[in-house]
Scaffold this motif. Structure first.
Motif, mmCIF file in Angstrom:
data_model
loop_
_atom_site.group_PDB
_atom_site.id
_atom_site.type_symbol
_atom_site.label_atom_id
_atom_site.label_comp_id
_atom_site.label_asym_id
_atom_site.label_seq_id
_atom_site.Cartn_x
_atom_site.Cartn_y
_atom_site.Cartn_z
ATOM 1 N N MET A 272 0.845 -1.175 0.000
ATOM 2 C CA MET A 272 0.000 0.000 0.000
ATOM 3 C C MET A 272 0.885 1.231 0.000
ATOM 4 O O MET A 272 2.071 1.138 0.250
ATOM 5 C CB MET A 272 -0.890 -0.073 1.254
ATOM 6 N N PHE A 273 0.298 2.357 -0.206
ATOM 7 C CA PHE A 273 1.053 3.586 -0.386
ATOM 8 C C PHE A 273 1.010 4.516 0.818
ATOM 9 O O PHE A 273 1.165 5.698 0.683
ATOM 10 C CB PHE A 273 0.522 4.322 -1.615
ATOM 11 N N TYR A 274 0.792 3.996 2.003
ATOM 12 C CA TYR A 274 0.760 4.828 3.191
ATOM 13 C C TYR A 274 1.473 4.084 4.318
ATOM 14 O O TYR A 274 1.673 2.882 4.265
ATOM 15 C CB TYR A 274 -0.679 5.158 3.621
ATOM 16 N N ALA A 275 1.838 4.813 5.349
ATOM 17 C CA ALA A 275 2.416 4.207 6.547
ATOM 18 C C ALA A 275 1.384 4.344 7.653
ATOM 19 O O ALA A 275 0.779 5.406 7.812
ATOM 20 C CB ALA A 275 3.709 4.910 6.932
ATOM 21 N N ALA A 276 1.159 3.288 8.397
ATOM 22 C CA ALA A 276 0.189 3.343 9.488
ATOM 23 C C ALA A 276 0.747 4.198 10.618
ATOM 24 O O ALA A 276 1.890 4.052 11.015
ATOM 25 C CB ALA A 276 -0.117 1.942 9.986
ATOM 26 N N GLY A 277 -0.072 5.115 11.100
ATOM 27 C CA GLY A 277 0.329 5.942 12.230
ATOM 28 C C GLY A 277 0.034 5.220 13.538
ATOM 29 O O GLY A 277 -0.379 4.062 13.558
ATOM 30 N N GLY A 278 0.218 5.916 14.616
ATOM 31 C CA GLY A 278 0.061 5.304 15.927
ATOM 32 C C GLY A 278 -1.359 4.925 16.300
ATOM 33 O O GLY A 278 -1.563 4.139 17.216
ATOM 34 N N GLN A 279 -2.351 5.464 15.605
ATOM 35 C CA GLN A 279 -3.732 5.232 16.002
ATOM 36 C C GLN A 279 -4.506 4.287 15.081
ATOM 37 O O GLN A 279 -5.626 3.900 15.400
ATOM 38 C CB GLN A 279 -4.480 6.568 16.084
ATOM 39 N N ASP A 280 -3.967 3.915 13.933
ATOM 40 C CA ASP A 280 -4.678 3.040 12.997
ATOM 41 C C ASP A 280 -5.036 1.723 13.677
ATOM 42 O O ASP A 280 -4.199 1.138 14.382
ATOM 43 C CB ASP A 280 -3.807 2.703 11.785
ATOM 44 N N ARG A 281 -6.273 1.250 13.430
ATOM 45 C CA ARG A 281 -6.677 -0.039 13.974
ATOM 46 C C ARG A 281 -7.680 -0.685 13.036
ATOM 47 O O ARG A 281 -8.658 -0.054 12.634
ATOM 48 C CB ARG A 281 -7.287 0.148 15.353
ATOM 49 N N ALA A 282 -7.423 -1.949 12.662
ATOM 50 C CA ALA A 282 -8.312 -2.691 11.771
ATOM 51 C C ALA A 282 -9.335 -3.461 12.596
ATOM 52 O O ALA A 282 -8.966 -4.285 13.434
ATOM 53 C CB ALA A 282 -7.497 -3.645 10.899
#
Length: 135
Positions: free
Chosen positions: A1-11
């Motif tokens: 994917m073309f983004y970096a997960a930040g500290g708050q991302d949650r699936a």
């Protein structure tokens, strides 16, 4: 994917969708500027999902053998399932980029969400306001 997960991302897994055929879900995308439909094989046939107000989508790596390399894997992403990403870095990045547009309005982004489906041979992601199960 073309983004970096930040500290708050949650699936968060979406449990209201039919379970895909994990061996060969054969996902298909039909897309235009205003329409986005994803279909995949299930034990009962095919399921179609229509995403409402799609903004962006992606289909490609990682597959199930390298899913652990996805930026959301350590944040709840798992095999052969569908998810909504809360506090999405991809969505925040897309909105930040769009702010450079002279007619950008933050209220136009209200309700946009980030969805991920992890198939056997590829991963699907999109930004949209929601989805409807068509079949």
């Amino acid at each position: 994917m073309f983004y970096a997960a930040g500290g708050q991302d949650r699936a968060i897994e979406l449990t209201d969708l039919p379970q895909m055929d994990t061996g060969d879900p054969n996902p298909r995308i039909v897309a235009s500027g205003e329409h986005l439909v994803v279909s995949y094989a299930t034990s009962a046939g095919r399921t179609e999902l229509s995403f409402t107000r799609p903004f962006a989508h992606y289909m490609g790596p990682p597959n199930d053998e390298s899913l652990h390399t996805h930026p959301l894997y350590a944040r709840g992403l798992r095999f052969y399932a569908a998810f909504e990403v809360v506090n999405s870095s991809w969505l925040a990045e897309a909105q930040a980029r769009n702010r450079r547009h002279p007619q950008h309005r933050d209220d136009a982004w209200t309700g946009r969400r980030h969805f991920v489906i992890t198939f056997h041979d590829e991963t699907f992601e999109c930004l949209a306001t929601g989805y409807v199960v068509l079949s």
